[in-house]
Design a protein around this motif. Structure first.
Motif, short mmCIF file in Angstrom:
data_model
loop_
_atom_site.label_atom_id
_atom_site.label_comp_id
_atom_site.label_asym_id
_atom_site.label_seq_id
_atom_site.Cartn_x
_atom_site.Cartn_y
_atom_site.Cartn_z
N LEU A 1 117.90 97.86 -39.21
CA LEU A 1 118.60 97.84 -37.93
C LEU A 1 120.01 98.36 -38.18
O LEU A 1 120.69 97.94 -39.12
N PRO B 1 113.69 103.59 -39.37
CA PRO B 1 112.47 103.20 -40.08
C PRO B 1 112.71 103.20 -41.58
O PRO B 1 113.24 104.16 -42.12
N SER C 1 120.09 91.09 -32.98
CA SER C 1 118.82 90.68 -33.60
C SER C 1 118.46 89.24 -33.25
O SER C 1 117.30 88.86 -33.31
N GLU D 1 113.41 90.90 -30.25
CA GLU D 1 112.45 91.19 -31.32
C GLU D 1 112.59 92.70 -31.58
O GLU D 1 111.82 93.52 -31.10
N TRP D 2 113.66 93.07 -32.31
CA TRP D 2 114.08 94.47 -32.31
C TRP D 2 113.11 95.42 -32.97
O TRP D 2 113.12 96.62 -32.73
N ARG D 3 112.21 94.90 -33.82
CA ARG D 3 111.27 95.79 -34.50
C ARG D 3 110.28 96.43 -33.53
O ARG D 3 109.77 97.51 -33.77
N SER D 4 110.02 95.73 -32.43
CA SER D 4 109.00 96.25 -31.52
C SER D 4 109.58 96.67 -30.16
O SER D 4 108.93 97.40 -29.42
N ARG E 1 117.37 101.88 -34.38
CA ARG E 1 116.37 101.36 -35.31
C ARG E 1 116.03 102.47 -36.29
O ARG E 1 115.62 103.56 -35.91
N ASP F 1 117.31 95.63 -43.45
CA ASP F 1 116.02 95.73 -42.77
C ASP F 1 115.92 96.96 -41.87
O ASP F 1 114.92 97.15 -41.18
N ASP G 1 110.12 101.61 -43.72
CA ASP G 1 108.80 101.57 -44.36
C ASP G 1 108.06 102.88 -44.16
O ASP G 1 107.27 103.31 -44.99
#
Lengths: 461, 201
Positions: B81, B13, B108, B112-115, B11, B79, B15
């Motif tokens: 990933l 980052p 993906s 819920e790969w963002r978290s 992952r 995004d 942002d």
């Protein structure tokens, strides 16, 4: 998880050694470029009496480990600094691997090397007293003394004091022990291999197999070591010469050896020495006396190798040594079987598939050329014999002439396919490279085989 | 040899602050062809270089980095990933990149790969299966045909890891600074290049 056990010496564990001694090893004056920490040869390693004692222990420890564990299949040197009170010999009991910690290696090597040289010189002297023609040899060993180097003279004295009490047989076994340690650390040392040739006399097949396993262990670290392969050859010759192997088991014995060199082949790609040794083994069986190894057995062996090499070149596209081996196999096969043409055609088909999957690999194209040349020469040979022993399949294709045409059509098909692909995909670097290789291929066919494919294909050559 | 050594999903980052740390979500390795005593270090190095390269690849980019006899293929999605595939130099890079797209799509869609954290993915075995299955690039043949027009991103090629690094950065320094590498791996890094040369120990 595998368990790594630190081996302690019998009797004297390492923690009895004064810590200062181990520290002394780390701190002892080492010259040369410090940043280039791995290049031990540049360093001046000084061996004093305490260090020598420690080296002897490590040596003993290493030999014991190798002797005890018959299943050892890997040796390595681990780069690390010394830890106090631990033997640098690491032996993994569950998966049968052994390693040395790198800090001790320069000391161990230098120490063993001096002792080994002394023993070599001594054994040369004793052999010179017994044989008449060795005056040159003894005068050869003389000048070392005259060099006037005080340090080496002192070392010599020290070594004589230590080693002269050994009887001859003890000295030889010590020499074998030392040569083994030296070889495992640095297998490029021909002197050590030669010492083993002189003094290692296998009396039984078990002893010989043990030696073969040792060479395999050496090759697990240095898979392309040519000295090792020459020594292996010597071992095989010795076994056959002394008839340690029963005649009925010769084929098994060689197959076993072929299986053993799969490991160096796998661990170093394009391992030319390994492949040529492999062919030497196969040739040995194929040319063996008919009464001992039957034709059937030979055919089985050749078949097995053909299959194995096929799986190998399927997944090792840039290993031309492997391709070369296969070409030799195909050549053997043509002499051995009555009809090899279908196999050659199949080989070209498989090669074509690979050319499209792995674009831009020159070795694939070279392999293709050799196979074509093999086939055409084979056809010519059949023609010269007035077609009397023409391959069976030539009937199927309508005679030898038509068969040659089949090969030719195959090539023009391939060239056309490559060409059309290139028009669609001019962006891709690999496709472009493939296209160039294809052009070279067309040129080659024109020059070598006088096949003119430019008429049927619109290629700018 | 045609071989895949590792796939890792990372992952990155986008942002956060530009120097935000990448998180290695899941890695799968096939190191049987390496020496027994080197495997641990090789593994550390593969995940180290994977993260290093992802940190230096901007989103929506594909790169293939050659380093000695290895190829590191990197794909960072818009995004953030990312996936890195370590192969040997013979493995066709187009196949590698198609495979990577597939890995990210699968991943993906399942998480819920963002978290999600790396601990929650311990039981995720698909990556191991992918690694085993696509050792033979022919398996990916069908995949390639579907994907050809799907992805128009151009693959950027580099000849060394150094070429990916930012100006003034050196691989030796990064290795020395890294917390993820053990002392033994660092020693290993210094000596690794010499093992195969002649008369050296």
């Amino acid at each position: 998880m595998s368990v790594i056990k630190k081996v302690h010496l019998k009797g004297i564990p390492f923690n009895i050694l004064p810590e200062t001694l181990l520290l002394a090893i780390n701190m002892s004056p080492i010259g040369g470029d410090e940043r280039n920490g791995s290049n031990f040869r540049k360093k001046v390693v000084i061996i004093d009496e305490n260090v020598a004692e420690l080296c002897d222990k490590i040596l003993q420890n290493l030999s014991n480990t190798i002797d005890k564990d018959d299943l050892l299949d890997e040796f390595d040197i681990i780069p690390c600094e010394s830890k106090l009170n631990q033997s640098p010999v690491i032996h993994d009991l569950t998966s049968h691997k052994v390693a040395l910690e790198s800090w001790c290696v320069p000391y161990l090597f230098k120490h063993s090397y001096h002792q080994f040289l002394w023993i070599c010189r001594k054994s040369r002297k004793t052999s010179s007293t017994s044989s008449s023609s060795s005056t040159i040899q003894s005068s050869n060993s003389g000048p070392r003394r005259d060099s006037g180097n005080i340090a080496s003279a002192k070392r010599e004295k020290e070594l004589s004091r230590k080693l002269s009490c050994l009887s001859e047989s003890e000295r030889i076994s010590k020499g074998l022990l030392l040569s083994r340690a030296l070889i495992i650390i640095n297998p490029e040392l021909t002197l050590a291999w030669n010492y083993r040739r002189d003094f290692f006399h296998p009396s039984s097949l078990e002893a010989l197999e043990k030696e073969q396993r040792f060479v395999s262990l050496v090759m697990s670290r240095k898979p392309k070591c040519p000295e090792g392969f020459t020594y292996r050859k010597w071992l095989i010759k010795k076994a056959l010469q002394k008839s340690l192997v029963e005649p009925s088991r010769i084929q098994d014995f060689i197959s076993q050896e072929i299986d053993m060199i799969e490991q160096p082949i796998r661990s170093y790609s394009t391992n030319y020495h390994a492949w040529s040794y492999r062919f030497w083994l196969l040739e040995l069986v194929l040319t063996y006396d008919k009464t001992v190894v039957s034709k059937d057995q030979k055919e089985i062996m050749l078949d097995r190798e053909l299959q194995k090499s096929n799986t190998w070149i399927k997944s090792n596209v840039s290993d031309y040594s492997g391709c070369h081996y296969r070409q030799k196999l195909l050549d053997c096969m043509l002499n051995f079987c009555s009809d090899g043409i279908p196999l050659l055609l199949k080989e070209l088909d498989e090669n074509e598939k690979r050319i499209f999957i792995f674009e831009g690999h020159e070795s694939l194209w070279h392999h293709r050329r050799t196979v074509i040349l093999l086939s055409i020469n084979h056809l010519k040979k059949c023609k010269d014999n007035n077609g009397s022993n023409a391959p069976l399949s030539s009937e199927e294709y309508g005679g030898l002439e038509a068969l040659e045409k089949t090969f030719q059509d195959k090539e023009s098909d391939l060239v056309q396919q490559i060409e059309s692909k290139n028009y669609n995909d001019t962006e891709n670097e690999c496709s472009q490279l493939n296209f160039k290789l294809c052009q070279a291929h067309v040129k080659w066919m024109e020059r070598r085989l006088k096949w003119d494919l430019t008429k049927s294909v619109h290629l700018e050559v | 040899m045609v071989k895949l050594f590792a796939i890792s999903v990372i992952r990155r980052p986008i942002d956060g602050p530009p120097d935000g740390r990448c998180v290695l979500l899941k890695g799968s390795y096939d190191l049987a062809s390496f020496g027994f005593f080197q495997r641990a270090s090789v593994k550390e190095f593969m995940s180290f270089s994977s993260q290093t390269i992802v940190e230096r690849t901007s989103p929506a980019t594909r790169q293939s980095v050659k380093e000695q006899e290895f190829f590191c293929h990197v794909y960072v999605r818009v995004d953030g990933l990312s996936v890195v595939l370590v192969s040997d130099i013979d493995y066709p890079s187009r196949v590698a990149h198609t495979l990577m797209t597939k890995v990210l799509d699968d991943f993906s869609s399942k998480f819920e790969w963002r978290s999600v954290g790396p601990e929650a993915l311990d039981a995720y075995r698909d990556l191991d299966q992918t690694l085993a299955k696509y050792q033979n690039p022919r398996e990916a043949d069908a995949l390639t045909r579907i994907q050809t027009e799907l992805d128009e991103t151009k693959i950027i090629m580099h000849n060394t890891i150094e070429a990916v690094l930012e100006r003034g950065e050196k691989l030796d320094d990064l290795v020395a600074k890294s917390d993820n590498l053990s002392a033994q791996s660092k020693m290993f890094y210094k000596t690794a290049k010499k093992t195969n040369s002649c008369c050296n120990f």
